[in-house]
Design an enzyme around this catalytic site. Structure first.
Site, short mmCIF file in Angstrom:
data_model
loop_
_atom_site.label_atom_id
_atom_site.label_comp_id
_atom_site.label_asym_id
_atom_site.label_seq_id
_atom_site.Cartn_x
_atom_site.Cartn_y
_atom_site.Cartn_z
N CYS A 12 -46.68 18.41 -87.72
CA CYS A 12 -46.05 18.79 -86.82
C CYS A 12 -46.25 20.46 -85.88
O CYS A 12 -46.90 21.54 -85.79
CB CYS A 12 -44.82 19.26 -87.83
N CYS A 60 -43.08 21.92 -92.91
CA CYS A 60 -42.79 22.68 -92.36
C CYS A 60 -41.91 23.32 -93.16
O CYS A 60 -41.50 24.54 -93.06
CB CYS A 60 -42.10 22.03 -91.28
N ASN A 118 -46.33 18.55 -81.81
CA ASN A 118 -46.76 17.48 -82.56
C ASN A 118 -48.42 17.67 -82.39
O ASN A 118 -48.36 16.84 -80.60
CB ASN A 118 -45.78 16.89 -83.11
N GLU A 144 -43.28 22.62 -85.24
CA GLU A 144 -43.29 23.22 -86.13
C GLU A 144 -44.75 25.01 -86.12
O GLU A 144 -44.28 26.05 -86.09
CB GLU A 144 -42.23 23.70 -87.17
N GLU A 177 -50.62 13.72 -83.23
CA GLU A 177 -51.30 13.72 -84.27
C GLU A 177 -52.72 12.88 -84.53
O GLU A 177 -53.26 13.71 -83.22
CB GLU A 177 -50.63 11.69 -83.82
N CYS A 208 -39.06 18.86 -91.16
CA CYS A 208 -39.90 18.16 -92.22
C CYS A 208 -39.83 18.72 -93.79
O CYS A 208 -40.06 20.43 -93.27
CB CYS A 208 -40.93 17.20 -92.16
N1 THU Z 1 -42.63 15.33 -86.16
C1 THU Z 1 -42.89 16.82 -85.50
O1 THU Z 1 -43.03 16.94 -85.03
N2 THU Z 1 -41.86 17.60 -87.14
C2 THU Z 1 -40.67 17.73 -87.75
O2 THU Z 1 -39.66 18.13 -87.45
C3 THU Z 1 -40.81 16.27 -88.09
C4 THU Z 1 -41.60 14.91 -87.62
C5 THU Z 1 -43.99 15.08 -85.96
C6 THU Z 1 -45.22 14.68 -86.74
C7 THU Z 1 -45.31 13.09 -85.80
O3 THU Z 1 -46.68 12.99 -85.41
C8 THU Z 1 -43.89 12.65 -85.68
O4 THU Z 1 -43.43 13.69 -85.55
C9 THU Z 1 -43.35 11.33 -86.26
O5 THU Z 1 -43.15 11.56 -87.83
#
Ligand code: THU
Length: 128
Positions: free
Chosen positions: A53, A89, A42, A55, A44, A86
Site C-alpha cells: 500500500c 497499514c 501503491n 502508506e 501491485e 487498511c
Molecule cells: N491500497 C492502498 O494503497 N492503501 C490502502 O489503505 C488501501 C488499499 C491499495 C492496495 C491495492 O493496490 C489497491 O489499493 C486496492 O486494494
C-alpha cells in the site's frame, strides 16, 4: 504544514501508483516531526498478495532514511468517500506512535482527521 498541503503531496504521489490489477490508485504523504515529507504510492504485483500500500511505501521510505517520528500522514485515492487506511497499514503506522494524525482525503481534497490510535484501538505490541 497545513493538512491541505500534505493532502496535495499525496495527490501528486498517486500519479506514480502502479495498479494494473485493481486500477485503484493511492497516494500517501507522511510528515516527519522535523517537517520533511516522504511520499508513496501503491505498488501491485502479479502475485496479488505481494502488493504494498501507498502508506507503507511512504513510511518505509522515511524509516529507511532514519526518520521515526511522524506528526501526520495524508491518504488520497481520488474517491468520493474519504480514503481510510487498511488494517495492515494501521498496525504498521502504530509501530511508530498512536498520536500520528491521519488525514483521509476524498477526491475534492477534503479530508477527515483521526489519529492512528483512534483508527486502531488495542493495537498489538510486545509490551503486554
Ligand atoms: N491500497 C492502498 O494503497 N492503501 C490502502 O489503505 C488501501 C488499499 C491499495 C492496495 C491495492 O493496490 C489497491 O489499493 C486496492 O486494494
Amino acid at each position: 504544514m497545513k493538512p491541505e498541503e500534505l493532502v496535495q503531496h499525496a495527490l501528486k504521489a498517486r500519479e506514480k501508483a502502479y495498479a494494473p490489477y485493481s486500477h485503484f490508485k493511492v497516494g500517501a504523504a507522511i510528515l516527519t516531526d522535523d517537517g520533511e515529507v516522504f511520499t508513496g504510492c501503491n505498488v501491485e504485483n502479479a502475485s496479488y498478495g505481494l502488493t504494498v500500500c501507498a502508506e507503507r511505501v511512504a513510511l518505509f521510505k522515511a524509516v529507511s532514511l532514519d526518520k521515526r517520528n511522524f506528526s501526520a500522514i495524508a491518504i488520497f485515492a481520488g474517491t468520493d468517500d474519504y480514503c481510510s487506511p487498511c488494517g495492515a497499514c494501521r498496525q504498521v503506522l502504530a509501530e511508530f506512535g498512536g498520536s500520528t494524525k491521519v488525514y483521509m482525503a476524498n477526491r475534492k481534497g477534503e479530508y477527515r482527521e483521526m489519529t492512528v490510535a483512534q483508527l486502531l484501538p488495542a493495537a498489538f505490541n510486545l509490551e503486554m
